[in-house]
Design an enzyme around this catalytic site. Structure first.
Site, mmCIF file in Angstrom:
data_model
loop_
_atom_site.group_PDB
_atom_site.id
_atom_site.type_symbol
_atom_site.label_atom_id
_atom_site.label_comp_id
_atom_site.label_asym_id
_atom_site.label_seq_id
_atom_site.Cartn_x
_atom_site.Cartn_y
_atom_site.Cartn_z
ATOM 1 N N CYS A 124 38.151 103.757 84.893
ATOM 2 C CA CYS A 124 37.293 103.177 85.766
ATOM 3 C C CYS A 124 38.119 103.046 87.036
ATOM 4 O O CYS A 124 37.839 103.350 88.202
ATOM 5 C CB CYS A 124 36.657 102.069 85.355
ATOM 6 S SG CYS A 124 35.171 101.709 86.691
ATOM 7 N N CYS A 125 39.213 102.228 87.069
ATOM 8 C CA CYS A 125 40.138 101.560 88.136
ATOM 9 C C CYS A 125 40.571 102.975 88.609
ATOM 10 O O CYS A 125 40.730 102.943 89.853
ATOM 11 C CB CYS A 125 41.353 100.708 87.527
ATOM 12 S SG CYS A 125 40.634 99.229 87.009
ATOM 13 N N CYS A 207 36.285 93.611 91.087
ATOM 14 C CA CYS A 207 35.170 93.926 90.962
ATOM 15 C C CYS A 207 34.348 92.954 90.283
ATOM 16 O O CYS A 207 34.704 92.130 89.509
ATOM 17 C CB CYS A 207 34.998 95.321 90.296
ATOM 18 S SG CYS A 207 35.550 96.862 91.235
ATOM 19 N N CYS A 210 34.183 92.729 86.332
ATOM 20 C CA CYS A 210 35.730 92.541 85.859
ATOM 21 C C CYS A 210 36.355 91.335 86.378
ATOM 22 O O CYS A 210 37.441 91.299 85.933
ATOM 23 C CB CYS A 210 36.297 93.694 86.134
ATOM 24 S SG CYS A 210 35.744 95.330 85.786
ATOM 25 N N CYS A 235 45.436 96.952 87.830
ATOM 26 C CA CYS A 235 44.447 97.827 87.952
ATOM 27 C C CYS A 235 45.054 99.244 88.010
ATOM 28 O O CYS A 235 44.220 100.481 88.100
ATOM 29 C CB CYS A 235 43.291 97.504 89.041
ATOM 30 S SG CYS A 235 44.214 97.594 90.613
#
Length: 256
Positions: A124-125, A207, A210, A235
Site C-alpha cells: 500500500c505504501c 495516512c 494508519c 513506510c
C-alpha cells in the site's frame, strides 16, 4: 480511566536560542541550494517538515516543495496545504498516486488490506507513497527530508548528507541533530502553522487509517502502523539503500 495522550512539549528555549536554530538551519539549506541545481522537498505538513518549510520560505530558496496526497490522508492534512501556501505565499505541488497502481493493490489485498500483513502494508505504501515520490523526484539532483535522529530507533545514526543510491541522487536531513524541543520551540516562537492533529495527541502524522494518537510515555512513532510488531515504523520513503557521505556529520561541506 481515560487515557492521557502525548502533548506538545513545554518550551524552555529563548528567542535567541531559536534564532540560533534558524541560523544553523539557514546555513545548511543555503549550502545545499548553492551546490545543487534542482533540490526538492517532500513535506508531510507535520511538525519537522513545517520547520523546513518556514526556513525555505523565509530564505526564499530555490527549493521546490511538494506533498504526497495518498488519497487516505486526514481531511485536516489536506486543508493544511492551502493554509501553508497562503501563509507563506508559496506553491506546494500536490502529487497523487497512479490510479492503476492503487486499483492493483485493492484488487489484491482489499481497500484496507494493509491491516493484514507487513507485506500488504508495504504494498500500500509503495503504491500510494513510494512510487509517487520517485516520480516527483524525477529531474532532481538532491532532496530533503524532515527526519531526526530522535524520532525512531531506525534513525539514530542518521547523517546530514546521504547518497540515495536507489534514486541516484543526494539526500539531506537538515534537522538530523534537532531535538524534539528544538522543533517545537522553533514552531511555537516563530509562529509557524501547526498541524491540528498535533494538538490531539498525534506526534507523528501519516495516512488516516494508519495513524492514531499516542499515549503519554509511548514512543512518538507508536501511533504509526500500531498493529504491526517491531520497532521499525517506516513506510518505504526512507528505507532505500543509502550511504552516509559525512561520517562525522559535518555540514560545513558537501560532497557531490
Amino acid at each position: 480511566m481515560k487515557p492521557v495522550f502525548w502533548k506538545i512539549p513545554t518550551i524552555h528555549k529563548t528567542d535567541l536560542e531559536v534564532q540560533a536554530l534558524f541560523d544553523k538551519l539557514a546555513e545548511r539549506l543555503n549550502l545545499i541550494a548553492q551546490n545543487y541545481q534542482c533540490v526538492k522537498f517532500a513535506t508531510s505538513l507535520a511538525a519537522e517538515d513545517m520547520v523546513l518549510t518556514d526556513a525555505i520560505a523565509k530564505l526564499a530558496l530555490p527549493i521546490q516543495l511538494f506533498t504526497l496526497n495518498t488519497g487516505r490522508l486526514h481531511a485536516v492534512t489536506v486543508s493544511m496545504i492551502d493554509q501553508v501556501q497562503t501563509h507563506y505565499g508559496i506553491s506546494i505541488q500536490v502529487v497523487e498516486p497512479n490510479e492503476n497502481e492503487v486499483n492493483a493493490f485493492v484488487a489484491r489485498f482489499g481497500m484496507n488490506g494493509f491491516y493484514d500483513s507487513e507485506a500488504a502494508k508495504k504494498a500500500c505504501c509503495g503504491a500510494r507513497k513510494v512510487i509517487p515520490l520517485n516520480q516527483a523526484l524525477n529531474g532532481a539532483d538532491a532532496w530533503l527530508s524532515g527526519q531526526r535522529r530522535g524520532q525512531a530507533v531506525t534513525r539514530t545514526e542518521l547523517a546530514f548528507q546521504e547518497e540515495d543510491t536507489d534514486r541516484a541522487i543526494m539526500k539531506f536531513n537538515p534537522l538530523f541533530d534537532f531535538t524534539e524541543e528544538d522543533v517545537w520551540a522553533y514552531l511555537t516562537l516563530r509562529g509557524v502553522p501547526i498541524h491540528p492533529l498535533h494538538f490531539e495527541g498525534y506526534p507523528s502524522i501519516g495516512c488516516e487509517p494508519c495513524t492514531r494518537p499516542v499515549k503519554e510515555g509511548e514512543d512518538i512513532r507508536a501511533g504509526r502502523w500500531w498493529w504491526l510488531q517491531g520497532d521499525s515504523k517506516e513506510c518505504g520513503l526512507h528505507v532505500a539503500e543509502v550511504t552516509n557521505e559525512l561520517e562525522k556529520n559535518d555540514e560545513s561541506t558537501i560532497t557531490k
